[in-house]
Design a protein around this motif. Structure first.
Motif, PDB file in Angstrom:
ATOM      1  N   HIS A 103       0.814   9.200  -2.198  1.00 53.04           N
ATOM      2  CA  HIS A 103       1.149   7.981  -1.450  1.00 53.04           C
ATOM      3  C   HIS A 103       2.438   8.085  -0.619  1.00 53.04           C
ATOM      4  O   HIS A 103       2.553   7.443   0.412  1.00 53.04           O
ATOM      5  N   HIS A 115       6.603   5.185   6.279  1.00 50.65           N
ATOM      6  CA  HIS A 115       5.998   6.294   5.534  1.00 50.65           C
ATOM      7  C   HIS A 115       4.561   6.054   5.100  1.00 50.65           C
ATOM      8  O   HIS A 115       3.791   7.002   4.970  1.00 50.65           O
ATOM      9  N   HIS A 138       0.113   0.417   1.105  1.00 49.95           N
ATOM     10  CA  HIS A 138       0.988   0.257  -0.067  1.00 49.95           C
ATOM     11  C   HIS A 138       2.419  -0.044   0.382  1.00 49.95           C
ATOM     12  O   HIS A 138       3.154  -0.750  -0.297  1.00 49.95           O
ATOM     13  N   ASP A 194       3.423   2.768  -8.809  1.00 46.69           N
ATOM     14  CA  ASP A 194       4.489   3.353  -7.991  1.00 46.69           C
ATOM     15  C   ASP A 194       5.800   3.266  -8.770  1.00 46.69           C
ATOM     16  O   ASP A 194       6.539   2.294  -8.684  1.00 46.69           O
TER      17      ASP A 194
HETATM   18 FE   LIG Z   1       5.930   4.243  -0.772  1.00 47.01          FE
END
Ligand SMILES: [Fe+2]
Ligand SMILES: [Fe+2]
Length: 245
Positions: A103, A115, A138, A194
């Protein structure tokens, strides 16, 4: 000398040691120097300009795999590895484990700003559309809590961006769009896994994910960067970030 002049002098000295002239891309230095000013370059001393492998970097194989990039071009990737392991522990499906492993690859080895979008674009030709979509969004979803899955606004973000940071309109728009999308939960599960608190005592090896990558990442036989895919040029830029053209 100012700090900037010192940095440029050091840069020059380094460039003198190479047998090729290296001129950094504007995006690598913008902010440290005023992008409106001409890029400084060493005086013409007859040397050729960099057009391939930069000896300051580890050499990549001719047909590099995803793991070659992890080993030779990305940082230690602890965050990615620990997030992927958490996803595995939480029992999500393998495609989401892969999404967690990849990710933030733009941060690991390419461009930090935006990103999620850069990561998705790098990966799009090689993973399921849903995986790339989840990775793209995300970035925006991280800023918005979702009680239904126990996702709260990251404390780290309070520390990094301040308590009064409000996501810009384009991030809010991306969140609204993603929230109503059929793949919302794929992206949301990336944010749930995450990890932002790294455990320095936990060591995760890339090899733990060999099978998941083998099953869900379409490694091109020509090597990443050389298969003429829509993102091959981005992988090549990671291999040769200092090429003149
Ligand atoms: Fe990220
Ligand atoms: Fe992350």
């Amino acid at each position: 000398m100012t700090t900037l002049q010192r940095a440029e002098a050091a840069e020059h000295a380094l460039s003198q040691e190479l047998d090729r002239v290296v001129v950094k891309s504007v995006i690598f230095t913008s902010g440290e120097r005023d992008p409106r000013q001409p890029v400084s370059r060493p005086p013409d001393d007859g040397r050729l300009y960099m057009m391939g492998h930069d000896v300051r970097l580890p050499k990549m194989p001719d047909k590099p795999t995803l793991f070659d990039f992890f080993r030779l071009r990305f940082g230690p990737s602890t965050h990615l590895l620990q997030s992927a392991r958490l996803a595995m522990k939480n029992g999500v499906n393998e495609k989401i484990v892969l999404a967690c492993l990849l990710h933030d690859i733009a941060i690991a080895g390419f461009i930090r700003s935006d990103h999620g979008y850069w990561s998705a674009q790098l990966l799009e030709p090689y993973v399921d559309e849903e995986v790339a979509w989840g990775i793209r969004y995300h970035q925006a979803l991280r800023f918005f809590p979702d009680e239904s899955v126990g996702y709260r606004y990251p404390e780290l973000y309070l520390k990094l961006f301040g308590a009064d940071y409000v996501p810009e309109p384009h991030i809010q728009e991306a969140h609204r769009y993603a929230r109503d999308h059929k793949w919302y939960m794929t992206s949301r599960l990336i944010t749930v896994n995450d990890l932002y608190a790294f455990d320095p005592t936990v060591q995760v090896e890339l090899e733990e994910f060999t099978d998941v990558v083998g099953r869900h990442f379409r490694q091109p036989k020509e090597g990443l960067g050389f298969d003429q895919s829509p993102s091959a040029h981005m992988w090549r830029t990671i291999i040769w970030p200092t090429r003149y053209l």
